[in-house]
Enzyme design. Structure first.
Site, PDB file in Angstrom:
ATOM      1  N   LYS A 105       0.857  -1.199   0.000  1.00 21.76           N
ATOM      2  CA  LYS A 105       0.000   0.000   0.000  1.00 21.76           C
ATOM      3  C   LYS A 105       0.881   1.232   0.000  1.00 21.76           C
ATOM      4  O   LYS A 105       2.042   1.188   0.413  1.00 21.76           O
ATOM      5  CB  LYS A 105      -0.927   0.034   1.230  1.00 21.76           C
ATOM      6  CG  LYS A 105      -0.255   0.133   2.611  1.00 21.76           C
ATOM      7  CD  LYS A 105       0.167   1.524   3.061  1.00 21.76           C
ATOM      8  CE  LYS A 105       0.864   1.515   4.417  1.00 21.76           C
ATOM      9  NZ  LYS A 105       1.690   2.699   4.709  1.00 21.76           N
ATOM     10  N   ASP A 137      -1.895  -1.731  10.277  1.00 17.29           N
ATOM     11  CA  ASP A 137      -2.070  -1.694   8.820  1.00 17.29           C
ATOM     12  C   ASP A 137      -2.600  -3.002   8.234  1.00 17.29           C
ATOM     13  O   ASP A 137      -2.830  -3.093   7.033  1.00 17.29           O
ATOM     14  CB  ASP A 137      -0.729  -1.385   8.132  1.00 17.29           C
ATOM     15  CG  ASP A 137      -0.369   0.088   8.198  1.00 17.29           C
ATOM     16  OD1 ASP A 137      -1.243   0.897   8.562  1.00 17.29           O
ATOM     17  OD2 ASP A 137       0.789   0.418   7.892  1.00 17.29           O
TER      18      ASP A 137
END
Ligand code: ATP
Length: 293
Positions: A11, A136
């Site tokens: 990401k 995350d």
């Protein structure tokens, strides 16, 4: 089925606002995650008892410090399955780069184990495991290319709009730990919440005609200065990406990876050539084009 292989995408953060420090020691953030096409490959095989990890990158720990180990352990605890697993990580995402390499591997293990064991856990239970092992991880349990993350970044609101961005990712040969960067960050709420940014980015008023300058101001990272203080080369990379025509260049997450956003892949690849030629890159630098995944 006893074995499966899963792509674990990285990401980047298109914006990252740090709102304050929480009582649990973590920071309260608001971020726009984007899944990109740089992927680790995770192969998971059922085994009798132990959790065994191997990794193509010798710098990644393969014992209980590996976040995949924690993910598997929590999965077996929660399901009460008396089993083991062999996990192989083909590491393509740079380590400690602000691209959530460990977190995405852990999410792949959670999803993969659940698939190997007949989807015994439901999505909220998978999310519980993800929340317990890292802020995350949760984003990667949602099948979405973009999402807003709030609280520790673990409360996810997927964004349904389809959109493809073209990037060049440049990461210098420095490992930066998120906790060190957050520790250095003191200017909470300097950036006001940019109301309307999601509309500007995903639902431009003139149909497909996107005002890239207007869009550019919606992309920001509160941690950028703290990362630059630790690794001044980050500023040099960012400026270079602008010189190569990026309409936005910024640090991802807690760095030190820097991404440039380009109008198409051709421009990103041209910038890549120039980076290799003109920046003093050593073989340990990571540089790759990527698109929304
Ligand atoms: P984030 O963007 O979520 O802050 P990051 O991309 O900056 O994460 P990682 O690549 O996840 O950082 O690595 C952080 C630390 O975690 C490294 O020092 C590494 O040794 C350790 N680690 C444990 N498991 C893994 C894994 N599967 N892959 C990469 N690093 C791992």
């Amino acid at each position: 089925m006893n074995t499966l292989t899963i792509d674990a995408p990285a990401k980047i953060n298109l914006f990252l606002k740090v709102k304050g420090k929480r009582e649990d020691g973590f920071h309260e953030i608001e971020t726009l995650f984007e899944r990109i096409s740089i992927c680790d490959k995770i192969t998971i095989s059922k085994a009798d008892q132990n959790i065994e990890i191997s990794c193509s990158n010798p710098n990644v720990p393969i014992d209980s410090r590996n976040i995949c180990y924690k993910a598997a352990q929590k999965f077996f605890d929660k399901t009460k399955i008396n089993g083991g697993v062999k996990i192989h990580i083909q590491k393509n995402i740079p380590v400690a780069a602000g691209m959530a390499g460990g977190s995405t591997d852990a999410a792949a293990v959670i999803k993969g184990l659940n698939q190997l064991y007949d989807n015994r856990l439901l999505q909220p239970e998978l999310i519980d495991i993800a929340n317990a092992i890292g802020s995350d991880v949760t984003f990667f349990l949602y099948n979405t290319a973009f999402a807003i993350g709030t609280e520790r970044g673990n409360v996810i609101k997927p964004i349904q709009e389809k959109k493809i961005f073209y990037h060049l990712i440049v990461c210098p040969d420095k490992e930066v730990l998120a906790k060190d960067v957050y520790a250095r960050y003191k200017n909470f709420s300097l950036n006001l919440t940019r109301k309307g940014c999601i509309d500007t980015i995903f639902r431009p008023k003139n149909g497909e005609k996107i005002n890239q300058e207007e869009q550019g101001s919606c992309f920001f990272n509160d941690l950028e200065e703290a990362v630059q203080k630790q690794e001044p080369v980050v500023r040099e990379i960012r400026n270079f990406l602008y010189e190569q025509g990026a309409f936005k260049a910024m640090v991802s997450g807690s760095g030190p990876s820097v991404f440039g956003l380009f109008k198409d892949m051709g421009q990103a690849l041209k910038a890549k050539d120039e980076c290799v030629k003109k920046l003093s890159i050593t073989s340990d630098w990571y540089i790759s084009e990527a698109e929304t995944y």
